[in-house]
Each structure stands twice: as structure tokens, then as C-alpha cells.
Design an enzyme around this catalytic site. Structure first.
Site, short mmCIF file in Angstrom:
data_model
loop_
_atom_site.label_atom_id
_atom_site.label_comp_id
_atom_site.label_asym_id
_atom_site.label_seq_id
_atom_site.Cartn_x
_atom_site.Cartn_y
_atom_site.Cartn_z
CE LYS A 1 -3.39 -2.45 -0.17
NZ LYS A 1 -3.26 -2.33 -1.59
CB SER B 1 -0.93 0.04 1.21
OG SER B 1 -1.63 1.29 1.20
CG HIS C 1 -4.57 -0.93 4.05
ND1 HIS C 1 -4.86 -0.37 2.82
CD2 HIS C 1 -3.75 -0.05 4.69
CE1 HIS C 1 -4.24 0.79 2.72
NE2 HIS C 1 -3.56 1.00 3.83
P1 NDP Z 1 -1.28 -0.44 -14.09
O1 NDP Z 1 -2.60 -0.41 -14.75
O2 NDP Z 1 -0.49 0.82 -13.99
O3 NDP Z 1 -0.37 -1.54 -14.81
C1 NDP Z 1 -0.86 -2.82 -15.04
C2 NDP Z 1 0.29 -3.75 -15.32
O4 NDP Z 1 -0.24 -5.08 -15.47
C3 NDP Z 1 1.04 -3.43 -16.60
O5 NDP Z 1 2.39 -3.71 -16.43
C4 NDP Z 1 0.39 -4.41 -17.59
O6 NDP Z 1 1.21 -4.75 -18.67
C5 NDP Z 1 0.22 -5.60 -16.68
N1 NDP Z 1 -0.75 -6.54 -17.22
C6 NDP Z 1 -2.08 -6.38 -17.38
N2 NDP Z 1 -2.63 -7.49 -17.88
C7 NDP Z 1 -1.63 -8.38 -18.03
C8 NDP Z 1 -1.56 -9.71 -18.50
N3 NDP Z 1 -2.67 -10.35 -18.89
N4 NDP Z 1 -0.35 -10.32 -18.51
C9 NDP Z 1 0.75 -9.67 -18.10
N5 NDP Z 1 0.76 -8.42 -17.65
C10 NDP Z 1 -0.42 -7.78 -17.62
O7 NDP Z 1 -1.54 -1.10 -12.66
P2 NDP Z 1 -0.92 -0.74 -11.24
O8 NDP Z 1 0.56 -0.70 -11.31
O9 NDP Z 1 -1.65 0.42 -10.66
O10 NDP Z 1 -1.40 -2.02 -10.41
C11 NDP Z 1 -0.71 -3.25 -10.39
C12 NDP Z 1 -1.23 -4.05 -9.21
O11 NDP Z 1 -0.95 -3.33 -8.01
C13 NDP Z 1 -2.73 -4.29 -9.22
O12 NDP Z 1 -3.00 -5.52 -8.63
C14 NDP Z 1 -3.25 -3.18 -8.34
O13 NDP Z 1 -4.51 -3.47 -7.78
C15 NDP Z 1 -2.16 -3.15 -7.28
N6 NDP Z 1 -2.04 -1.90 -6.52
C16 NDP Z 1 -2.20 -0.69 -7.13
C17 NDP Z 1 -2.06 0.47 -6.37
C18 NDP Z 1 -2.19 1.82 -7.00
O14 NDP Z 1 -2.28 2.81 -6.25
N7 NDP Z 1 -2.18 1.94 -8.34
C19 NDP Z 1 -1.78 0.42 -4.92
C20 NDP Z 1 -1.57 -0.91 -4.42
C21 NDP Z 1 -1.72 -2.02 -5.20
P3 NDP Z 1 1.05 -4.03 -20.11
O15 NDP Z 1 1.95 -2.83 -20.06
O16 NDP Z 1 1.53 -5.06 -21.06
O17 NDP Z 1 -0.39 -3.69 -20.28
#
Ligand code: NDP
Length: 472
Positions: A184, A130, A187
Site C-alpha cells: 500500500k 485504497s 501504491h
Molecule cells: P478521518 O480523519 O476521517 O477519521 C479518523 C478516525 O480515527 C476517526 O474515527 C477518529 O475518531 C479516529 N481516531 C483518531 N485518533 C484516535 C485515537 N487516538 N483513538 C481512537 N480513534 C482515533 O480519517 P480517515 O477515515 O480518512 O482515515 C483513517 C485511516 O485510513 C488512516 O490511517 C488513513 O491514512 C487511512 N486511509 C485514508 C484514505 C482517505 O482517502 N481518507 C484512503 C486510504 C487509507 P474520533 O471521531 O473520535 O476523532
């Protein structure tokens, strides 16, 4: 040559920042992203940290770039993409490598993945992170679930990249299998409640006291120097003070009143219901988000039903003071409920969740970080087995101080037709929880009347039936 000490898959908002954070802390990190353009972009922007980053175009190169036994963090969209990544990685990894799912997984998926990877020789960790973008880059709160031995292997890097509260790392092993992702989830459920109650207070100030955004910003700023001091109060003050360049108006006034949700709030409610532990403040917050999304219906309803006539209002300062108290009391409810849900899950899944440690690692880095959490950590350290935070001396004292403020705000909001569902649910929860003689005696009687379910008596053992409808 395999020189990376750890790998990160997924270079979206969270993964990219986590990878930079890892490199910043002196570790060599290999990175890979499904879409190669994003990997190239990341490598090009790594700047001074480039020396400690190996950007890989293929999963094979990525695995080859990490020194075994390899810790691999997967930070991709939760759900199916995680299963796909694990399936793709599995044949490339070797015994003792560790796959760490750091996304917002449903803990039930995490439990399933633990089972599926059993016997594969690979180690799995389900890790909640987080802190959003900034937290991932500068230090998030990290909640780890899995084998303790697996945690020991990655503890140095995870504690290095985590947020620090007065020098203490906000990263900890919380229990086996799904423990980290469950914590989480709760949270985030608490975060929903915190945000909703702040929004309700904002609504009372805006629609009842007719305060403008800069005036409200000043109130939130003042609150951030007292017991409400928290990241969410700070950013609220900041949001309310920002002007929209296009219109010159406060930007908050130009933003659509419909908020999205991804699932963790809903999962918190579902799990709390499954365990029979009420989390009413979280529930109200999740429902409020759903109602927020029904903009067209709400507009239609306002036209048809109108808004209640405003009643005489008290002195503005009195209302504002009560709003601060109501927020504090509402927070006690949300946290008491969240921790009670975690205690029940700990029992059900045999996790032995360390409540004081959970509060400690939420004190910095994460979205709900606050002074309040330091007090919760102390309360659980002093009373590790207390069934409800409201029963600790510190929080029963806080409730005594804030209770009337919450009561007056909920009453005033109700009379004026102002929605405060999370605050009202907090009040209803406490009023139910604190009353030794409740009203379920009548419910027992009703159930026996229509379904012959029987009831217990205060003055006798065993199951009894009533003389309903003249029967005896
Ligand atoms: P983003 O939307 O910024 O990025 C998503 C990522 O996932 C990209 O790297 C994308 O790759 C990849 N992806 C999506 N689909 C696939 C697939 N089928 N196979 C492989 N890679 C894939 O997401 P976030 O970084 O925000 O979130 C990532 C994780 O972290 C999620 O589970 C989210 O819930 C969690 N999270 C997010 C927070 C936030 O504040 N944003 C806080 C805490 C947790 P590509 O570039 O190829 O599309």
C-alpha cells in the site's frame, strides 16, 4: 445478542464508508467510534442498512456484539491511535479473534505489532485499503498482509466488499506480516509520481502554451480514451472543467499551489533508499510536494531570480502530443521503479510478493487504477521474474514509442524554465539504466584517490589501486 459477523472501529471518512459497504454486501456489522457522537450520527444515517448495523457506545458492547471468532477492522488515524486501540481491545477479545489494521500504517509498525501480538492467541492482519471515500463505500482495492490462514478466514467478506475488475475481486493476500502495508505504501508512492507528472504536464500547458483550464480539460478527456486512460486522468479532466461559483473562473485557478502529504510517499522513498533501489520519479514527486509547501520562499525567489525568458515554441498540437507521450513514458518509470522496490523488499523480508497479482488488484477500486495496470499484470504474468518492467517486450516497446516525446518535453521545459522534476527524473533514470557503459568508473577512481577504497578493473580480477599523485 452477538449477531454481527464483523466489527469496524473508527467511523471517520474511511471507516464509516467501509462499514456501510460491508452491510451493503449482506454482512451484519458492529461499529464503534472513540467519539460517541460520530457513532450516533453514523447510525442515524445508515438508512436501509440499519438492520445490519449494530452501533455501540462502548468497546465492551462492541466486542459483545460480534460473533466469535471476531474479525475486527480498525480504521483510525495511523500511528499511536492504532496502538491505543489494540491495547484497549486486547483484554476484551478472545483466542482466534482477528484484529485487522486497515489504516495507512507504516509497515515497520505493522511488523512490530505482529511481534507484540505473538503468543496472545489473537491473530493480526495489516491491510492496505485504497480508493478514498468512494472506494471504501463502493469497492476499494485491498492489500492483505498476515498469515495466509487468517486471510482465508476473512477472504469472503473482503472479496465481497472489494472493487471488481471484469468480475475479478481487487483483494488479495500478498504475503506475511507487513506485506500488505508495504505494498500500500508503494501504491501511494506511485500515486505521488502519477499525480506529480500530471501536474507537470498541466504546468507546461498552462505556462508554456497559455492554455486555459477548459481547453486543458478537453485534452485530458481525449487522453482518457487512449492508453493513458486512468482514474487520475479522468478526475483531472473533471477538475479542470469545474467553475468557481464565487468568481466564475475555473476553480483550479483559485486553489493555492501548495499540496500536503501524510507520509506514505516519504516512506516509499526512505525504504527504496534503504534497499538501494532507485525510485527517482517517486522521490522527485515527494520533493516537489515539499517545495510546493514553501510558497513564501518561492515568491521571494521569483522576485529575486526572475523567470527564464520564454523561447520560441513549437506548434501547440505537437507539444500536446509530446506531453501525452511524456506522461506515458514517465508512468513506465514510476511503475518500473515501484515494482523494483517491491521486488527488493520481497527478497529482504521473505514475502514472495506476487507482482502480477498486485497489478491485478490495482486495476480497479484504487486511486492509481488504469488501463496501464492491466498491461502490467499481463507483463508480469508473462515474465514473472523480470527485474525491471522496462525489460518486458510490451513496456520496452512502449518506451520506444514514447521516448522521444519525453525527451522533447524535458528539453523544452528546461529551456523555458518550467519545472518538470518527475518527468526529468524518469528520463535520467532510463538514460542511466539503458547505458551499458556508465560513468562510475570515474567515481571508483575518485574514491580510490581520496579514500584508498580500491577499484575493480575490466581486464583483471581483484582489487586495485591507482598510481595517483605519482604513486604506483
Ligand atoms: P478521518 O480523519 O476521517 O477519521 C479518523 C478516525 O480515527 C476517526 O474515527 C477518529 O475518531 C479516529 N481516531 C483518531 N485518533 C484516535 C485515537 N487516538 N483513538 C481512537 N480513534 C482515533 O480519517 P480517515 O477515515 O480518512 O482515515 C483513517 C485511516 O485510513 C488512516 O490511517 C488513513 O491514512 C487511512 N486511509 C485514508 C484514505 C482517505 O482517502 N481518507 C484512503 C486510504 C487509507 P474520533 O471521531 O473520535 O476523532
Amino acid at each position: 445478542m452477538a449477531e454481527a459477523e464483523i466489527g469496524v472501529i473508527g467511523l471517520g471518512v474511511m471507516g464509516a464508508n467501509l462499514a456501510l459497504n460491508i452491510a451493503d454486501n449482506g454482512y451484519h456489522v458492529a461499529v464503534y467510534n472513540r467519539t460517541a457522537a460520530r457513532t450516533e450520527e453514523f447510525a442515524a444515517a445508515a438508512g436501509d442498512l440499519s438492520d445490519r448495523v449494530t452501533a455501540c457506545a462502548t468497546l465492551e458492547d462492541f466486542v459483545a456484539a460480534i460473533r466469535p471468532p471476531r474479525p475486527v477492522i480498525i480504521m483510525v488515524k495511523a500511528g499511536e491511535p492504532v496502538d491505543q486501540q489494540i491495547a484497549a481491545l486486547k483484554p476484551l477479545l478472545a483466542a482466534n479473534d482477528i484484529i485487522i489494521d486497515a489504516g495507512n500504517a507504516n509497515f515497520r509498525d505493522t511488523m512490530r505489532r505482529f511481534t507484540e501480538l505473538e503468543g496472545s492467541g489473537l491473530t493480526f492482519i495489516g491491510m492496505g485499503v485504497s480508493g478514498g471515500e468512494e472506494g471504501a463505500r463502493r469497492g476499494p482495492s485491498i492489500m492483505v498482509g498476515g498469515k495466509e490462514e487468517a486471510w482465508r478466514r476473512v477472504e469472503p467478506v473482503l472479496t465481497a466488499i472489494s472493487a471488481k475488475y471484469q468480475g475479478e475481486p481487487c483483494a488479495a493476500w500478498l504475503g506475511e506480516n507487513g506485506a500488505g502495508h508495504f505494498v500500500k505504501t508503494i501504491h501511494n508512492g506511485i500515486e505521488y509520481a502519477d499525480m506529480q507528472m500530471i501536474a507537470e504536464v498541466y504546468g507546461v500547458m498552462r505556462d508554456h502554451l497559455s492554455m486555459d483550464a477548459p481547453t486543458m480539460a478537453a485534452v485530458f478527456s481525449a487522453w482518457s480514451t487512449g492508453p493513458l486512460d486512468s482514474y487520475l486522468i479522468d478526475i483531472t479532466a473533471e477538475v479542470l472543467s469545474v467553475q468557481d461559483a464565487a468568481t466564475g473562473r475555473p476553480i483550479v485557478d483559485m486553489i493555492v499551489d501548495a499540496a500536503g502529504q501524510k507520509g506514505t510517499g516519504r516512506w516509499s522513498v526512505i525504504e527504496s533508499q534503504m534497499m538501494g533501489v532507485p525510485a527517482t520519479a517517486i522521490e522527485a514527486a515527494v520533493a516537489a510536494r515539499s517545495l510546493s509547501a514553501m510558497r513564501a520562499q518561492r515568491a521571494q525567489a521569483e522576485k529575486l531570480l526572475g523567470l527564464p525568458r520564454q523561447q520560441d515554441r513549437r506548434d501547440d498540437q505537437q507539444v500536446v502530443d509530446d506531453l501525452g507521450k511524456a506522461l506515458l513514458a514517465g508512468k513506465v518509470a514510476a511503475y518500473a521503479q515501484g515494482f523494483a522496490v517491491m521486488a527488493a523488499a520481497s527478497q529482504e523480508f521473505g514475502w514472495n510478493l506476487p507482482m502480477a497479482t498486485i497489478a491485478r488488484i490495482w486495476r480497479a477500486g484504487c486511486i492509481i487504477r488504469s488501463r496501464f495496470l492491466d498491461e502490467i499484470a499481463t507483463a508480469f504474468t508473462e515474465n514473472p521474474d523480470v527485474p525491471n518492467l522496462a525489460l518486458t517486450p510490451a513496456f520496452s516497446g512502449l518506451l520506444a514509442e514514447t521516448d522521444m516525446g519525453l525527451r522533447r518535453i524535458v528539453a523544452e521545459a528546461a529551456l523555458n524554465g518550467l519545472p518538470v522534476p518527475a518527468l526529468a527524473s524518469a528520463l535520467g533514470y532510463f538514460d542511466t539504466y539503458r547505458r551499458g557503459r556508465g560513468t562510475a568508473n570515474l567515481i571508483q577512481a575518485q574514491r580510490d584517490f581520496f579514500g584508498a577504497h580500491g577499484f575493480e578493473r575490466l581486464d583483471a580480477q581483484g582489487e586495485h589501486h591507482g598510481p595517483w599523485g605519482g604513486q604506483s
